[in-house]
Write an enzyme that holds these catalytic residues in place. Structure first.
Site, mmCIF file in Angstrom:
data_model
loop_
_atom_site.group_PDB
_atom_site.id
_atom_site.type_symbol
_atom_site.label_atom_id
_atom_site.label_comp_id
_atom_site.label_asym_id
_atom_site.label_seq_id
_atom_site.Cartn_x
_atom_site.Cartn_y
_atom_site.Cartn_z
ATOM 1 N N ASP A 47 0.826 -1.208 0.000
ATOM 2 C CA ASP A 47 0.000 0.000 0.000
ATOM 3 C C ASP A 47 0.861 1.259 0.000
ATOM 4 O O ASP A 47 1.847 1.350 0.732
ATOM 5 C CB ASP A 47 -0.883 -0.010 1.261
ATOM 6 C CG ASP A 47 -1.828 1.176 1.327
ATOM 7 O OD1 ASP A 47 -2.624 1.338 0.386
ATOM 8 O OD2 ASP A 47 -1.769 1.948 2.310
ATOM 9 N N GLU B 155 1.107 -0.633 -5.239
ATOM 10 C CA GLU B 155 -0.035 0.276 -5.316
ATOM 11 C C GLU B 155 0.523 1.690 -5.349
ATOM 12 O O GLU B 155 0.765 2.308 -4.322
ATOM 13 C CB GLU B 155 -0.983 0.094 -4.126
ATOM 14 C CG GLU B 155 -2.312 0.819 -4.309
ATOM 15 C CD GLU B 155 -2.428 2.145 -3.564
ATOM 16 O OE1 GLU B 155 -3.312 2.934 -3.903
ATOM 17 O OE2 GLU B 155 -1.636 2.406 -2.648
HETATM 18 C C1 OTU Z 1 -4.189 3.739 -0.417
HETATM 19 O O1 OTU Z 1 -4.530 4.703 -1.394
HETATM 20 C C2 OTU Z 1 -5.434 2.937 -0.104
HETATM 21 O O2 OTU Z 1 -5.864 2.269 -1.261
HETATM 22 C C3 OTU Z 1 -6.474 3.853 0.454
HETATM 23 O O3 OTU Z 1 -7.697 3.205 0.638
HETATM 24 C C4 OTU Z 1 -5.945 4.422 1.738
HETATM 25 O O4 OTU Z 1 -6.811 5.421 2.190
HETATM 26 C C5 OTU Z 1 -4.537 5.023 1.598
HETATM 27 O O5 OTU Z 1 -3.664 4.253 0.780
HETATM 28 C C6 OTU Z 1 -3.866 5.130 2.930
HETATM 29 O O6 OTU Z 1 -3.542 3.840 3.406
HETATM 30 O O7 OTU Z 1 -4.273 8.175 -1.870
HETATM 31 O O8 OTU Z 1 -6.782 7.945 -2.550
HETATM 32 O O9 OTU Z 1 -0.064 6.582 -4.721
HETATM 33 O O10 OTU Z 1 -2.474 7.413 -3.913
HETATM 34 O O11 OTU Z 1 -1.787 4.807 -1.687
HETATM 35 C C7 OTU Z 1 -6.076 6.786 -2.289
HETATM 36 C C8 OTU Z 1 -0.645 5.902 -3.721
HETATM 37 C C9 OTU Z 1 -4.656 7.051 -1.905
HETATM 38 C C10 OTU Z 1 -1.795 6.643 -3.056
HETATM 39 C C11 OTU Z 1 -2.640 5.605 -2.434
HETATM 40 C C12 OTU Z 1 -3.765 5.917 -1.554
#
Ligand code: OTU
Length: 651
Positions: A288, A330
């Site tokens: 993540d 991700e």
């Molecule tokens: C991720 O997303 C997860 O998919 C989210 O559900 C979480 O809220 C977040 O991390 C924190 O754990 O900004 O709008 O480039 O863009 O990690 C989603 C990566 C997010 C980020 C992404 C993030």
């Protein structure tokens, strides 16, 4: 330091460390460990040295890290050791055209892990071989960001089940040909994690696990260059904690504290959590928020070189003690940065937000040029890596195409993002989409979009207006985009519910803990009553489900859909996306409300002089090919169809 220096130092360390590892393992495991470290230790040594080589106690940390890898192997269940051997013998297993991914929140799909057992037939019917269970770890009851604020990586949220159940489930899934995928939320922990609690009680050892500052000075200096990720709900990147009089780095919500990987003790501690999960039977870890894991003053603290070194170090260790495990990146960032995480030595898999965004662009504009341009430039990946393709996730949709790609097809990026936001929130005249804004930033006027794929594709509006043609077009858009995801190359991933046309769920607005986060609009409880209609052909659910399932089953009979080898063609018609797979199958998608005709032979070599058969409809074409509004065709030379029909679906 040059390669030679690293190599000699690594060889010395290895010779010194192996006798110390030996007592930890039985002779079979030690032999394996020696053989694998002989391959991977030099890389690991160099990576760790580049990260932590300036620490006076570097060798202590190195030994500690290697011992943890040995203990992971020692504790690894026999079934997983067997799986390691199977995967090492066939490392490209995930490239198979049989692969089909699904993602869900356990509580919203089946209530509990126990309840999930009863839904496995449903998953099997759909052809699922890869199941991503969204964060199901212990987390604060309310401030948990949908589970992405983890309080313990070793305990399952008791409302969902237990770690023993999860581990047993991984075996059950594997027996059914389904690989378990879990998140490794390693950029931050929740403020309720034991480490955070100790830090809050004043323990400096655990304060050093996070980024903490006594005054605003340094945070201010950092913030000069930082992007706000949740500007509306969590402005700024630091949170004041009066208990300890410190500012804590919190990129996302204030209750999610960024971990400090410059501290080798933290690296080792997180490694231990990761290896614990590896031994529960997870086969793919979704890493993540990878862009944010390393900080450096004067930079935007995203995608720094050290972030790559860290993931590569984790990867090298996994190759030594749990090689069946793969990483999925991700990174929802600029396409160039998305790609920078993908390599056999780093993340073998990656979400493909580039395809996702360009599909939504083509749906809104009825123009596939940005999609064609972007795929042509950016779809190809190194050997032994793959995209995970999808049209939506549990997160918002942000317009992350590259401005330079857009410019090449005459689009101004900033203006176009404004248009897309207007379109998908339904404000643009004639829009069929029912999205809602996510994190509107009044300064940049930027926002992202929430909504289920069916609602964004126009199904919600069509049903409300009880209009058959609009309904038909909305269904076709869904099928068109899912069909591209299935055929383009990589692992297709569906958010469970999309296969039965799930619409927006506005009920989150009544829950004060969810109301501020519009992403809950597209994370509803799975509608098992609607799903019961999935095999009734004249229902909307049935129309979507059956077409989708048919394509998934068909995919499993088509070996040319495995792996990569995708060629994108510019056929001079802006509404059409055309690509071929291994020169054997041609996909033509029509992103418009009108019929299109295309002489494929002029552009696509395999189409030349061949009668083409559409595997989805059975039609044959000799010459020009007609494509209905929002239709997709999977075409192969007619002489090859017999062979395809004979091929039995692969398990
Ligand atoms: C991720 O997303 C997860 O998919 C989210 O559900 C979480 O809220 C977040 O991390 C924190 O754990 O900004 O709008 O480039 O863009 O990690 C989603 C990566 C997010 C980020 C992404 C993030």
């Amino acid at each position: 330091m040059d390669k030679h220096w690293y190599y000699t130092q690594a060889a010395k360390s290895w010779a010194r460390l192996m006798p110390r590892i030996k007592p930890l393992l039985n002779s079979v495991d030690f032999e394996k460990f020696s053989a694998r470290t002989a391959v991977h230790f030099p890389t690991l040594f160099e990576l760790l040295h580049r990260l932590y080589g300036d620490q006076y106690d570097f060798l202590f940390h190195l030994e500690n890290i290697l011992s943890r890898a040995a203990m992971c192997l020692r504790d690894r269940p026999a079934t997983l050791k067997h799986l390691d051997d199977v995967r090492e013998a066939n490392p490209d297993w995930y490239q198979s055209h049989s692969m089909m991914g699904a993602v869900c929140y356990v509580d919203r799909f089946s209530g509990t892990l126990h309840g999930l057992q009863d839904k496995l037939d449903y998953l099997e019917e759909l052809g699922i071989t890869y199941l991503h269970l969204m964060p199901l770890f212990e987390c604060p009851p309310q401030k948990n960001d949908g589970g992405y604020a983890v309080s313990s990586f070793r305990r399952v949220n008791p409302a969902i089940g237990s770690m023993e159940e999860l581990s047993a489930l991984s075996d059950t899934l594997r027996a059914r040909g389904i690989s378990l995928v879990l998140d490794f939320v390693f950029n931050h922990t929740s403020e309720e994690h034991d480490w955070a609690q100790r830090a809050l009680s004043g323990d400096t050892r655990y304060q050093a696990y996070y980024h903490m500052f006594d005054t605003r000075e340094i945070p201010n200096a950092y913030e000069q260059n930082l992007r706000e990720i949740f500007p509306e709900q969590a402005p700024g990147s630091f949170t004041w904690r009066p208990e300890i009089n410190k500012w804590v780095w919190s990129t996302f919500f204030s209750f999610q504290w960024d971990l400090n990987y410059a501290n080798p003790e933290l690296f080792a501690a997180m490694l231990e959590e990761m290896l614990f999960l590896a031994n529960q039977g997870v086969e793919v870890l979704r890493l993540d928020a990878v862009p944010f894991i390393w900080k450096k003053l004067g930079t935007n603290c995203e995608n720094l070189p050290e972030a790559h070194l860290l993931i590569q170090a984790f990867n090298a260790i996994v190759r030594i003690c749990a090689p069946a495990l793969l990483f999925k990146s991700e990174a929802i960032v600029h396409p160039r940065d998305v790609q920078s995480y993908i390599s056999p030595a780093e993340c073998q898999l990656s979400y493909n937000p580039i395809l996702m965004v360009c599909l939504w662009d083509a749906v809104a504009t009825r123009d596939a040029r940005l999609l064609t341009k972007t795929l042509t430039k950016r779809f190809a990946l190194p050997k032994s890596t793959a995209w995970v393709n999808y049209i939506r996730s549990h997160d918002d949709i942000g317009w992350g195409f590259a401005d330079e790609d857009a410019a090449e097809v005459g689009i101004n990026g900033a203006d176009h993002r404004y248009f897309l936001n207007q379109f998908y929130t339904g404000s643009f005249p004639g829009s069929f989409a029912r999205g809602v804004p996510f994190n509107y930033n009044p300064i940049t006027r930027d926002m992202r979009i929430s909504g289920t794929s069916a609602s964004l594709m126009g199904l919600e509006e069509a049903i409300e207006r009880a209009d058959d043609l609009l309904t038909e077009h909305a269904i076709r858009r869904i099928i068109l985009c899912q069909s591209i995801v299935l055929a383009v190359g990589g692992i297709p991933l569906i958010y469970l519910g999309d296969e039965v046309g799930t619409l927006n769920d506005y009920s989150y607005r009544k829950d004060p803990h969810l109301a501020e986060d519009s992403r809950w609009i597209h994370r509803p409880n799975f509608d098992w009553i609607a799903a019961a209609q999935r095999n009734t052909p004249d229902t909307i659910t049935g129309r979507i489900y059956q077409q989708l399932r048919h394509m998934i089953q068909l995919r499993k009979t088509l070996p040319m859909l495995s792996g990569g080898n995708t060629t994108i063609f510019d056929v001079g018609n802006p509404h059409l996306l055309v690509f071929s797979r291994k020169d054997k199958l041609i996909v033509v998608g029509n992103f418009s409300d009108r019929n299109q005709n295309i002489q494929l032979g002029a552009y696509v070599p395999v189409a030349n002089d061949n009668i083409l058969q559409d595997l989805l409809t059975g039609e044959q074409f000799n010459g020009a090919i007609g494509v209905d509004p929002w239709q997709i065709r999977w075409l192969i030379p007619a002489d090859a169809t017999n062979r395809v029909a004979d091929a039995a679906p692969e398990a």
